[in-house]
Design a protein around this motif. Structure first.
Motif, PDB file in Angstrom:
ATOM      1  N   ILE A  38       0.715  -1.381  -0.173  1.00  0.00           N
ATOM      2  CA  ILE A  38       0.031   0.128  -0.010  1.00  0.00           C
ATOM      3  C   ILE A  38       0.915   1.303   0.024  1.00  0.00           C
ATOM      4  N   THR A  41       2.195   2.428  -3.289  1.00  0.00           N
ATOM      5  CA  THR A  41       1.163   3.067  -4.315  1.00  0.00           C
ATOM      6  C   THR A  41       1.054   4.579  -3.912  1.00  0.00           C
ATOM      7  N   ALA A  62     -11.061   2.099  -4.339  1.00  0.00           N
ATOM      8  CA  ALA A  62      -9.944   1.011  -4.410  1.00  0.00           C
ATOM      9  C   ALA A  62      -8.884   1.183  -3.316  1.00  0.00           C
ATOM     10  N   PHE A  63      -8.363   2.239  -3.171  1.00  0.00           N
ATOM     11  CA  PHE A  63      -7.364   2.628  -2.314  1.00  0.00           C
ATOM     12  C   PHE A  63      -7.874   2.354  -1.111  1.00  0.00           C
ATOM     13  N   ARG A  66      -8.165  -1.039  -0.119  1.00  0.00           N
ATOM     14  CA  ARG A  66      -7.018  -1.628   0.260  1.00  0.00           C
ATOM     15  C   ARG A  66      -6.151  -1.096   1.620  1.00  0.00           C
ATOM     16  N   GLY A  69      -8.187  -3.051   4.308  1.00  0.00           N
ATOM     17  CA  GLY A  69      -7.668  -4.517   4.327  1.00  0.00           C
ATOM     18  C   GLY A  69      -6.292  -4.657   5.092  1.00  0.00           C
ATOM     19  N   VAL A  70      -5.469  -3.690   4.824  1.00  0.00           N
ATOM     20  CA  VAL A  70      -4.071  -3.502   5.745  1.00  0.00           C
ATOM     21  C   VAL A  70      -4.486  -3.508   7.013  1.00  0.00           C
TER      22      VAL A  70
END
Length: 166
Positions: A38, A41, A62-63, A66, A69-70
């Protein structure tokens, strides 16, 4: 008192502090490795002073997905590190390297998942009080911290027996 194995000396408090430091270095390294994809990005050079880029990133589903999720993996790893370490193995890697283990009020180890979850919740309370809960051990003869008192646990030295690792 589990055969007099309690870490009830000032050196015991130092040993516990070093074990915690080792755990934090290892765990934070693992968490950083999880977050690395991450972090790569993000164009960090464009963020300072560029509020539009930061706002655009936060609006990108989307970012944000992510990142969420992290964060979820971080929380799961944090809980697994301590619950599995204390509850199923008797010690986290840091405590194991320091020759320590976590026992319950009856002297049993490992302490089990439910008591490990209770200890982790209490550990969070000890930490969120600006560390005062951890410092309680310096003023007690048995060197129990607030989270040990709340969870019915204590940290003791692992007995040294030839041919065993625990």
């Amino acid at each position: 008192m589990a055969g007099g194995m309690a870490a009830a000396t000032p050196g015991g408090a130092l040993r516990r502090a070093l074990a915690t430091l080792v755990d934090m270095v290892l765990l934070c390294s693992l968490l950083a490795a999880v977050a690395l994809p991450i972090v790569r990005t993000v164009d960090w050079a464009s963020l300072p002073g560029n509020l539009e880029e930061a706002t655009r990133r936060l609006g990108d589903r989307a970012f944000v997905g992510r990142v969420a999720g992290v964060l979820g993996m971080w929380i799961a790893l944090w809980w697994c590190w301590f619950v599995v370490g204390w509850g199923l193995l008797g010690a986290t890697p840091g405590k194991w390297l320091a020759g320590l283990r976590v026992i319950d009020h009856r002297g049993r180890y490992p302490i089990g998942v439910s008591r490990a979850v209770m200890r982790l919740c209490a550990y969070s309370v000890s930490s969120l009080t600006f560390g005062i809960g951890h410092l309680v051990m310096l003023f007690r003869r048995d060197r129990c911290a607030l989270h040990d008192l709340l969870a019915g646990t204590r940290v003791v030295r692992r007995p040294k027996r030839p041919g065993t690792d625990l």
